[in-house]
Motif scaffolding. Sequence first.
Motif, PDB file in Angstrom:
ATOM      1  N   GLY A 102       7.467  45.546   2.592  1.00  0.00           N
ATOM      2  CA  GLY A 102       7.532  45.335   4.030  1.00  0.00           C
ATOM      3  C   GLY A 102       8.510  44.217   4.334  1.00  0.00           C
ATOM      4  N   GLU A 103       8.329  43.607   5.484  1.00  0.00           N
ATOM      5  CA  GLU A 103       9.206  42.517   5.916  1.00  0.00           C
ATOM      6  C   GLU A 103       8.893  41.225   5.181  1.00  0.00           C
ATOM      7  N   THR A 104       9.918  40.391   5.080  1.00  0.00           N
ATOM      8  CA  THR A 104       9.745  39.043   4.549  1.00  0.00           C
ATOM      9  C   THR A 104       9.832  38.074   5.721  1.00  0.00           C
ATOM     10  N   ARG A 105       8.785  37.274   5.870  1.00  0.00           N
ATOM     11  CA  ARG A 105       8.740  36.273   6.939  1.00  0.00           C
ATOM     12  C   ARG A 105       8.162  34.984   6.384  1.00  0.00           C
ATOM     13  N   GLY A 106       8.899  33.908   6.543  1.00  0.00           N
ATOM     14  CA  GLY A 106       8.402  32.610   6.120  1.00  0.00           C
ATOM     15  C   GLY A 106       8.038  32.541   4.646  1.00  0.00           C
ATOM     16  N   GLY A 107       8.797  33.235   3.814  1.00  0.00           N
ATOM     17  CA  GLY A 107       8.546  33.209   2.374  1.00  0.00           C
ATOM     18  C   GLY A 107       7.457  34.159   1.909  1.00  0.00           C
ATOM     19  N   GLU A 108       6.926  34.998   2.797  1.00  0.00           N
ATOM     20  CA  GLU A 108       5.885  35.961   2.423  1.00  0.00           C
ATOM     21  C   GLU A 108       6.387  37.373   2.691  1.00  0.00           C
ATOM     22  N   THR A 109       6.297  38.223   1.659  1.00  0.00           N
ATOM     23  CA  THR A 109       6.720  39.613   1.765  1.00  0.00           C
ATOM     24  C   THR A 109       5.509  40.508   1.584  1.00  0.00           C
ATOM     25  N   GLY A 110       5.224  41.305   2.590  1.00  0.00           N
ATOM     26  CA  GLY A 110       4.121  42.252   2.496  1.00  0.00           C
ATOM     27  C   GLY A 110       4.525  43.481   1.696  1.00  0.00           C
ATOM     28  N   PHE A 111       3.527  44.174   1.167  1.00  0.00           N
ATOM     29  CA  PHE A 111       3.800  45.417   0.447  1.00  0.00           C
ATOM     30  C   PHE A 111       2.577  46.318   0.460  1.00  0.00           C
ATOM     31  N   ASP A 112       2.824  47.593   0.182  1.00  0.00           N
ATOM     32  CA  ASP A 112       1.786  48.575  -0.094  1.00  0.00           C
ATOM     33  C   ASP A 112       1.988  49.011  -1.537  1.00  0.00           C
TER      34      ASP A 112
END
Length: 165
Positions: A102-112
């Motif tokens: 998913g998107e990377t925001r503030g050093g955190e990247t979401g995923f499935d």
Amino acid sequence: MRLTSLFRAPAVVLMLCTAATAAEPPVGVFLFYPQEGGAPTSADCEALVREVKPSVEKAEAWRWGRAPMGADLEFYLFLDRDRMEPTYAAEGDYDSGTVRWGETRGGETGFDLVPDDHPEVTIKGSVQTRPGSPVVAVTLRGVPSSEGKQDRTSYFCRFEDEMRA
């Protein structure tokens, strides 16, 4: 700096250091940090990397079950554009499979994550990194267990390794 791996090249593994951008997932090979006491500090990761002396070559050996004779136990995480593969996953586990970033925001990247052994399940998760820090946190949310669904966070350390075959 962030490690990027070119996994697809046959017989050649090359680690490149590149500056992370907001849109890119954190791909590469990372050294597992034992979770005694929670999240490691940058100094903890730097000390572990100095002690273990990880390399992509060693990580690949562990990945394919060819650990060096007499070597201490080491675990690694391979993150690719479409795969998550730890060297410690057991049959039936939920942390190895196809990943959709998913998107990377503030050093955190979401995923499935769709686990190889459980293709009917999708695990949501995230990878957290901080600029200038070797610490990488991977959280899997809602992992089925005998005690119900649980969140699991594992910590890893970045390391630099440039190899050419």
